[in-house]
Design a protein around this motif. Structure first.
Motif, PDB file in Angstrom:
ATOM      1  N   ALA A  19       0.828  -1.214   0.000  1.00 11.73           N
ATOM      2  CA  ALA A  19       0.000   0.000   0.000  1.00 11.73           C
ATOM      3  C   ALA A  19       0.862   1.263   0.000  1.00 11.73           C
ATOM      4  N   GLY A  20       2.111   1.140  -0.398  1.00  8.97           N
ATOM      5  CA  GLY A  20       3.023   2.286  -0.401  1.00  8.97           C
ATOM      6  C   GLY A  20       2.555   3.414  -1.289  1.00  8.97           C
ATOM      7  N   HIS A  21       3.014   4.613  -0.963  1.00  6.98           N
ATOM      8  CA  HIS A  21       2.552   5.813  -1.671  1.00  6.98           C
ATOM      9  C   HIS A  21       3.321   6.093  -2.958  1.00  6.98           C
ATOM     10  N   VAL A  22       4.561   5.599  -3.069  1.00  7.04           N
ATOM     11  CA  VAL A  22       5.357   5.887  -4.268  1.00  7.04           C
ATOM     12  C   VAL A  22       5.992   4.599  -4.774  1.00  7.04           C
ATOM     13  N   SER A  23       6.383   4.600  -6.036  1.00 10.66           N
ATOM     14  CA  SER A  23       7.103   3.476  -6.618  1.00 10.66           C
ATOM     15  C   SER A  23       8.596   3.667  -6.377  1.00 10.66           C
ATOM     16  N   PRO A  24       9.404   2.633  -6.519  1.00 13.64           N
ATOM     17  CA  PRO A  24      10.839   2.763  -6.223  1.00 13.64           C
ATOM     18  C   PRO A  24      11.536   3.829  -7.031  1.00 13.64           C
ATOM     19  N   TRP A  25      11.135   3.997  -8.303  1.00 10.60           N
ATOM     20  CA  TRP A  25      11.833   4.973  -9.145  1.00 10.60           C
ATOM     21  C   TRP A  25      11.363   6.406  -8.913  1.00 10.60           C
ATOM     22  N   GLN A  26      10.319   6.579  -8.107  1.00 10.44           N
ATOM     23  CA  GLN A  26       9.897   7.924  -7.712  1.00 10.44           C
ATOM     24  C   GLN A  26      10.517   8.374  -6.395  1.00 10.44           C
ATOM     25  N   MET A  27      11.187   7.435  -5.709  1.00  6.48           N
ATOM     26  CA  MET A  27      11.764   7.730  -4.405  1.00  6.48           C
ATOM     27  C   MET A  27      13.064   8.522  -4.528  1.00  6.48           C
ATOM     28  N   ASP A  28      13.319   9.357  -3.541  1.00  3.75           N
ATOM     29  CA  ASP A  28      14.622  10.002  -3.402  1.00  3.75           C
ATOM     30  C   ASP A  28      15.455   9.137  -2.455  1.00  3.75           C
ATOM     31  N   TRP A  29      16.401   8.407  -3.016  1.00  2.00           N
ATOM     32  CA  TRP A  29      17.197   7.458  -2.243  1.00  2.00           C
ATOM     33  C   TRP A  29      18.510   8.049  -1.744  1.00  2.00           C
ATOM     34  N   GLN A  30      18.672   9.356  -1.854  1.00  2.00           N
ATOM     35  CA  GLN A  30      19.938   9.959  -1.470  1.00  2.00           C
ATOM     36  C   GLN A  30      20.019  10.167   0.044  1.00  2.00           C
ATOM     37  N   GLY A  31      21.246  10.338   0.522  1.00  2.00           N
ATOM     38  CA  GLY A  31      21.466  10.587   1.940  1.00  2.00           C
ATOM     39  C   GLY A  31      21.429   9.311   2.755  1.00  2.00           C
ATOM     40  N   ARG A  32      21.167   9.476   4.035  1.00  2.00           N
ATOM     41  CA  ARG A  32      21.082   8.322   4.942  1.00  2.00           C
ATOM     42  C   ARG A  32      19.682   7.719   4.833  1.00  2.00           C
ATOM     43  N   VAL A  33      19.594   6.560   4.213  1.00  2.00           N
ATOM     44  CA  VAL A  33      18.304   5.914   3.969  1.00  2.00           C
ATOM     45  C   VAL A  33      18.308   4.523   4.589  1.00  2.00           C
ATOM     46  N   ALA A  34      17.285   4.233   5.374  1.00  2.00           N
ATOM     47  CA  ALA A  34      17.098   2.901   5.955  1.00  2.00           C
ATOM     48  C   ALA A  34      15.889   2.260   5.284  1.00  2.00           C
TER      49      ALA A  34
END
Length: 271
Positions: free
Chosen positions: A200-215
């Motif tokens: 039920a996530g709000h965004v797809s993986p390619w719409q995510m901002d994966w920069q910085g410290r991401v867990a």
């Protein structure tokens, strides 16, 4: 230094090794059992504290002899087991006669979340040790900063099947474990952006901002993440599916998200 020989499957040391297949016993003794030539080689060369090397000479190859020599040079006890004794400690259909006992590395949640940079993989309630091992292997392959496993329900990374499926990656990447509330608190206090995987996530993986410290937080395959994790997450991400399947294997979905994160970070020049 000559290796001692154990012939009987009923030997007390053999029985103690068998008990290490239980998580409770691993936790109680702070000892885990690694089986297989490749996995044991990773353990010996990783710097992890090896307690003993266990070999069945009738089944081992020349490569195992090299490991035995390395262990002896480091004053690591070496035990030879008969085929019947080694079969008792093995979880494989066709064991290769190589195993070691070791002290699981003691990375702490606080130290890892404070010192790490880049991408962390957080595993919550991973039911199958094979999935856990495969996810650790994927995290290692893409150069993640570490893996956090949440204690409680689910497998632990020192299960023999998890070690095997990781192909020894559990010895290559920092792994820390702790209760769910502690892990969430540490990530929040250290400024990590929590990205929760959810159908039920709000965004797809390619719409995510994966920069910085991401867990990246991956939950159990059947139940998914509970509301405490979803509420704590800064973002929820879903993997679009076009066919008739309504879900994917946890290790597959986790690998997709990890490599999409790597692609974004590489394109952006993030560390």
């Amino acid at each position: 230094m000559t290796a001692a020989l154990i012939e009987s499957p009923q030997n007390a040391r053999v029985k103690a090794l068998m008990r290490l297949h239980q998580r409770r016993e691993r936790d109680r003794t702070n000892t885990a059992l690694c089986e297989g030539l490749q996995e044991t080689a990773h353990a010996l060369r990783s710097g992890v504290a090896i307690q003993a090397l266990w070999l069945c000479p009738e089944w081992t190859s020349a490569d195992a002899a090299e490991l035995e020599g390395l262990a002896k040079r480091r004053d690591i006890p070496v035990w030879h087991l008969s085929p019947a004794a080694f079969k008792r400690i093995s979880v494989r259909q066709n064991p290769d006669g190589v195993a070691c006992t070791f002290t699981p590395p003691g990375a702490s949640v606080d130290t890892l979340t404070e010192s790490a940079q880049g991408l962390l993989l957080v595993l919550v309630g991973t039911e199958k040790p094979g999935n856990l091992g495969a996810l650790v292997r994927s995290a290692d392959a893409l150069g993640a900063a570490g893996v956090l496993t949440v204690t409680g329900r689910g497998s632990d990374p020192w299960n023999a099947a998890a070690i095997r499926t990781s192909m020894g990656s559990v010895f290559n990447i920092p792994i820390a474990s702790g209760p769910a509330e502690h892990v969430r608190s540490a990530l929040s206090q250290q400024g990590w952006s929590m990205v929760a995987s959810s159908p039920a996530g709000h965004v797809s993986p390619w719409q995510m901002d994966w920069q910085g410290r991401v867990a990246l937080v991956v939950g159990p395959e059947h139940e998914g993440l509970d509301t405490a994790w979803l509420d704590a997450a800064d973002h929820t991400v879903r993997i679009p599916m076009e066919g008739g399947a309504d879900s994917m294997n946890a290790s597959v979905s986790g690998a997709i998200l990890l490599y999409e994160a790597l692609r974004h970070r590489t394109m952006s020049g993030a560390d």
